[in-house]
Design a protein around this motif. Structure first.
Motif, PDB file in Angstrom:
ATOM      1  N   PRO A   7       0.807  -1.240   0.000  1.00  0.00           N
ATOM      2  CA  PRO A   7       0.000   0.000   0.000  1.00  0.00           C
ATOM      3  C   PRO A   7       0.832   1.279   0.000  1.00  0.00           C
ATOM      4  N   GLU A   8       1.951   1.280   0.748  1.00  0.00           N
ATOM      5  CA  GLU A   8       2.748   2.508   0.821  1.00  0.00           C
ATOM      6  C   GLU A   8       3.490   2.757  -0.495  1.00  0.00           C
ATOM      7  N   ALA A   9       3.794   1.689  -1.229  1.00  0.00           N
ATOM      8  CA  ALA A   9       4.510   1.847  -2.500  1.00  0.00           C
ATOM      9  C   ALA A   9       3.546   2.012  -3.668  1.00  0.00           C
ATOM     10  N   LEU A  10       2.242   1.981  -3.379  1.00  0.00           N
ATOM     11  CA  LEU A  10       1.249   1.941  -4.464  1.00  0.00           C
ATOM     12  C   LEU A  10       1.417   3.027  -5.532  1.00  0.00           C
ATOM     13  N   PRO A  11       1.618   4.299  -5.153  1.00  0.00           N
ATOM     14  CA  PRO A  11       1.786   5.295  -6.214  1.00  0.00           C
ATOM     15  C   PRO A  11       2.945   4.946  -7.155  1.00  0.00           C
TER      16      PRO A  11
END
Lengths: 244, 365
Positions: A141-145
């Motif tokens: 989720p934190e790396a999603l972008p």
């Protein structure tokens, strides 16, 4: 060649490109994501530190990345026949495209996941989270972008690769341009195809950037991101006007 | 614990040790070089107290607090939290065993840089430990809102961390750390990234939680003010070792205590050669008596106050004062005896031998 003659050719080719790139991107993302995460986790100091796994996977990814696509396609022919039952046509082209896309995407995933702040991993560890929890609730989720941006890059690379699928009768826009422009000297159709490809790629890049930015900027302001993107441009343009 | 003076701190502190480390050693090896971060640390934190570990950067504080919940594996020694030997649970590999992970759910931790997930709202951040505990969605959201209310952020539940100020982020971090109803809260420089005013409000929050929930807090810090404003007990770390420890009262009662001197720095030189300079340490009952005026009236002497540092530490008046009496020490034996009879600790200052340490200077800032 008139437009009415070109139109069915373009439609057919677009459809073939969509099929080839769509499926191969899907496979590349599904297989490349775990591979990229594994590269980070197995690295020295990682949560699942394992030098052997890291070296082997890293080497496989490197070889896959550096292999020219046209050679990969030929080298994989028997594998392709085993999977699809044929070595020609769009379906047959999906196999080498996907295989070429996996290591490409995996490396991008690795870079994106490495960017995630180690403090967040530590925080979830301190709550009693398992490695799987950390992957699912922190790393991805934190790396999603960045992962969205990586997917955009992969789609565009695969569109490039797919031009070579013509050599195995895969069709597609790239193949159309080569056949008509290079082999039949129909520069008119070639330029139209090239322009069309350029537009498609720009649209994909724009959509990907917008999605990545939307996720990245989440919570940094009230207005909808798409709206803010337009608003942000206005004052910038005005500034340029003043300077000029 | 060393020293006979057990300060009657606030009622929730018991004599049960809730965190104990013994012989805790951590050696980092990299490229053939060895760095000893912890060198046989014995730490005893009593149930219900706020315990501060202070030291300069590189002293090993961070390694110490990370060893308490085994984010760092100690090279040797044991860690016991709430009666459970965590070092025995850890298992052999670098991965945390299920038992260790379960034990960690009962130890909250807050961080200097908050470590909130940017992709989650405030409420979802607080819910994360509850997800790990396997609580149902309804229960999670009820608990999260309750905790956000407790830290005063009920209205920010739907915001993202990027929309919050530093102090608000740390409040979310604290709410998140409390989600698993921990007995123990570890605070890793929780206020070091905050401005002084926000630091005070976060420390006040920790103090309130300590009192209201009976939460034991182990905090590490490099700021003397943090220890001064919230800690019941403190330890000073230098080069991977605890060089002093005890309750604030015990430390004050220890002659030559560096920590006490840093907590209550007093300065001032004798105005002439034939003067006696005394340091009076107040703690406990004696702190409330007007000793200086009594001394002056009883012996009919003029007393100058050279310096004083008196404060409320852990809800009790404590501090030190430096006074000057006319005449040499030999002439003042009787007044000094009078002061000692009052239950005060008196140190006769020999101005020449006083070389303030680095820590004293830091505390005086």
């Amino acid at each position: 060649m008139t437009w009415s003659e070109m139109q069915p050719l373009l439609e057919q080719a677009s459809w073939e490109t969509l099929i080839m790139v769509g499926w191969s991107t899907l496979i590349a993302v599904v297989a490349g994501l775990p591979l990229g995460v594994l590269l980070v986790l197995s690295d020295r100091g990682g949560l699942l530190q394992n030098v052997v796994v890291n070296k082997v996977v890293g080497q496989v990814v490197n070889v896959g990345r550096s292999m020219p696509f046209i050679i990969l396609m030929v080298a994989l022919m028997s594998f392709t026949r085993w999977v699809t039952g044929t070595t020609i046509g769009s379906e047959a082209a999906i196999v080498p495209l996907a295989i070429g896309g996996i290591p490409f995407f995996a490396r991008l995933v690795e870079t994106a996941v490495r960017e995630v702040d180690g403090g967040l991993v530590e925080a979830v560890q301190s709550m009693g989270g398992s490695t799987w929890t950390i992957v699912r609730k922190v790393l991805v989720p934190e790396a999603l972008p960045s992962l969205i941006a990586s997917t955009t890059t992969t789609v565009i690379a695969l569109i490039g690769y797919s031009a070579m699928a013509g050599t195995v009768g895969g069709g597609g826009l790239g193949d159309l341009a080569v056949r008509y422009g290079y082999q039949r000297f129909d520069t008119g159709l070639m330029w139209i195809t090239v322009a069309f490809l350029a537009v498609v790629i720009s649209l994909i890049q724009f959509a990907g950037d917008l999605a990545a930015r939307t996720l990245h900027r989440r919570g940094r302001g009230g207005a909808a991101p798409a709206l803010r993107l337009l608003k942000a441009k206005e004052p910038a343009a005005a500034d340029i006007g003043k300077v000029a | 614990m060393p020293g006979a003076h057990h300060r009657a701190a606030h009622s929730t502190v018991t004599e049960t040790h809730v965190i104990t480390t013994s012989g805790l050693t951590k050696v980092y090896r990299s490229r053939g070089r060895e760095v000893t971060a912890l060198d046989g640390v014995d730490l005893h934190v009593r149930e219900g107290e706020v315990y501060g570990v202070i030291g300069q950067s590189g002293a090993g504080k961070s390694s110490l607090i990370r060893c308490v919940n085994l984010l760092e594996r100690p090279t040797a020694g044991t860690v016991t939290v709430a009666g459970q030997d965590l070092t025995a649970l850890a298992g052999r590999g670098p991965r945390a065993s299920r038992e260790l992970r379960q034990a960690r759910t009962r130890i909250g931790m807050v961080f200097q840089h908050f470590n909130l997930l940017s992709a989650r709202t405030v409420r979802d951040n607080v819910e994360l430990p509850l997800e790990i505990l396997g609580k149902s969605g309804k229960e999670r959201s009820r608990k999260a809102l309750e905790l956000l209310d407790l830290v005063g952020l009920a209205d920010k539940a739907g915001a993202y961390p990027a929309q919050l100020s530093g102090g608000q982020k740390q409040r979310v971090g604290i709410a998140r750390a409390l989600a698993g109803d921990p007995k123990v809260l570890l605070s890793d420089e929780a206020t070091s990234a905050l401005d002084p005013e926000t630091t005070r409000s976060i420390l006040q929050l920790l103090r309130d939680l300590n009192r209201e929930l009976g939460l034991t807090v182990l905090l590490i810090t490099h700021e003397m003010d943090v220890v001064k404003s919230v800690c019941d007990s403190a330890a000073l770390m230098e080069h991977g070792r605890i060089v002093e420890s005890g309750t604030v009262g015990e430390l004050l009662a220890t002659p030559g205590s560096e920590l006490a001197a840093a907590l209550f720095p007093v300065g001032g030189e004798a105005s002439a050669d034939d003067r006696t300079v005394l340091d009076i340490t107040f703690h406990g009952e004696a702190a409330t008596k007007p000793v200086v005026s009594q001394l002056s009236r009883t012996y009919n002497i003029d007393i100058s106050i050279l310096g004083a540092a008196i404060d409320t530490v852990g809800g009790l008046q404590v501090g030190r004062m430096r006074i000057e009496l006319p005449g040499r020490y030999e002439d003042n034996v009787v007044p000094v005896g009078f002061l000692r009879e009052q239950g005060l600790q008196i140190d006769v200052v020999n101005a020449t031998s006083e070389a303030p340490s680095a820590l004293v200077k830091e505390g005086a800032k």
